[in-house]
Write an enzyme that holds these catalytic residues in place. Structure first.
Site, PDB file in Angstrom:
ATOM      1  N   ASP A  89     -41.740 -65.038  62.756  1.00 25.64           N
ATOM      2  CA  ASP A  89     -40.551 -65.214  62.419  1.00 25.64           C
ATOM      3  C   ASP A  89     -39.565 -66.228  63.855  1.00 25.64           C
ATOM      4  O   ASP A  89     -40.015 -65.819  64.940  1.00 25.64           O
ATOM      5  CB  ASP A  89     -39.280 -64.408  62.548  1.00 25.64           C
ATOM      6  CG  ASP A  89     -39.552 -63.652  60.836  1.00 25.64           C
ATOM      7  OD1 ASP A  89     -40.234 -63.870  60.051  1.00 25.64           O
ATOM      8  OD2 ASP A  89     -38.610 -63.117  60.587  1.00 25.64           O
ATOM      9  N   LYS A 153     -34.884 -68.979  57.669  1.00 21.67           N
ATOM     10  CA  LYS A 153     -33.939 -67.661  57.785  1.00 21.67           C
ATOM     11  C   LYS A 153     -32.754 -68.157  58.845  1.00 21.67           C
ATOM     12  O   LYS A 153     -32.258 -69.039  59.717  1.00 21.67           O
ATOM     13  CB  LYS A 153     -35.043 -66.698  58.521  1.00 21.67           C
ATOM     14  CG  LYS A 153     -34.446 -65.124  59.165  1.00 21.67           C
ATOM     15  CD  LYS A 153     -35.659 -65.115  60.484  1.00 21.67           C
ATOM     16  CE  LYS A 153     -34.583 -63.359  60.497  1.00 21.67           C
ATOM     17  NZ  LYS A 153     -35.275 -63.313  61.400  1.00 21.67           N
ATOM     18  N   LYS A 182     -34.386 -66.452  54.399  1.00 23.40           N
ATOM     19  CA  LYS A 182     -34.004 -64.951  54.959  1.00 23.40           C
ATOM     20  C   LYS A 182     -33.246 -65.218  55.627  1.00 23.40           C
ATOM     21  O   LYS A 182     -31.936 -66.035  56.022  1.00 23.40           O
ATOM     22  CB  LYS A 182     -34.876 -64.382  55.432  1.00 23.40           C
ATOM     23  CG  LYS A 182     -34.924 -63.480  56.079  1.00 23.40           C
ATOM     24  CD  LYS A 182     -36.363 -63.143  57.146  1.00 23.40           C
ATOM     25  CE  LYS A 182     -35.802 -61.332  58.097  1.00 23.40           C
ATOM     26  NZ  LYS A 182     -37.599 -61.191  58.356  1.00 23.40           N
TER      27      LYS A 182
END
Length: 215
Positions: A89, A153, A182
């Protein structure tokens, strides 16, 4: 719906100890969450503890500001992957995005995505929605799509605010079926989680995974 498999069970606190990390690992095993998310220091330890469970080890890159050099992010990603990370991430360069330096932002994302994909691993890009206008959120998602990231995300959870349903919906409309979304930051209940999923999230980053499952 298997709600547990939407949850990336997260511990990124600066003062997290091995005892804290072990607690998260045990909870992830008990509830069979999608993954455990830790800072890079803990990747090798967590990957070893999760071996054979089917639960992924996830780490963060360029965290939480996204202002490291691209070379630093790539090195950090490669080391994490070597240590057993299943997913990365990364935080995009928010300042360069807001300045309109799209090529720099794209290159930064693409280099980390390439590092992940070279080893068959997924890369999520944190765009930090609370710092962006809607137009900038759309631009960030488009650059992530161009760079062939796997997810966009919402948040690090370390800035002004976390995930919002309307941001998740906007991101999903922008990336369509090319990328997943996400939602992370501020998800504390089953109601919160289901609202994010309804808006288009296929993964939820939360330190409150157990609370979500029991609410």
């Amino acid at each position: 719906m298997n709600l547990a498999k939407y949850i990336d069970h997260t511990i990124l606190a600066q003062d997290a100890t091995k005892v804290d990390v072990d607690k998260i690992i045990a909870e992830a095993k008990e509830y069979n969450f999608a993954s455990v998310v830790v800072n890079p220091y803990w990747v090798a330890y967590v990957a070893d503890k999760l071996k054979g469970t089917g639960i992924n080890t996830v780490t963060v890159i360029g965290f939480p500001l996204g202002a490291n050099t691209t070379a630093t992010k790539v090195f950090e990603a490669n080391e994490a992957l070597k240590n057993g990370a299943d997913e990365i991430d990364m935080v995009l360069n928010v300042g360069e995005l807001k300045a309109g330096n799209n090529d720099a932002v794209y290159h930064d994302i693409k280099e980390v995505v390439t590092a992940g994909h070279n080893l068959g691993k997924k890369v999520k890009v944190i765009i930090e929605t609370c710092l962006l206008t809607d137009d900038e959120k759309v631009l960030a998602c488009e650059l992530c799509k161009k760079a062939q990231a796997d997810f966009v995300k919402t948040s690090t959870g370390f800035s002004k605010a976390g995930a919002k349903v309307e941001d998740v919906a906007l991101m999903k409309r922008t990336v369509g079926n090319d990328l997943e979304v996400k939602a992370s930051g501020g998800i504390h209940s089953k109601e919160d989680a289901l609202a994010m999923i309804e808006a288009g999230a296929s993964r939820l980053g939360a330190s409150s995974g157990v609370k979500i499952m029991n609410s």
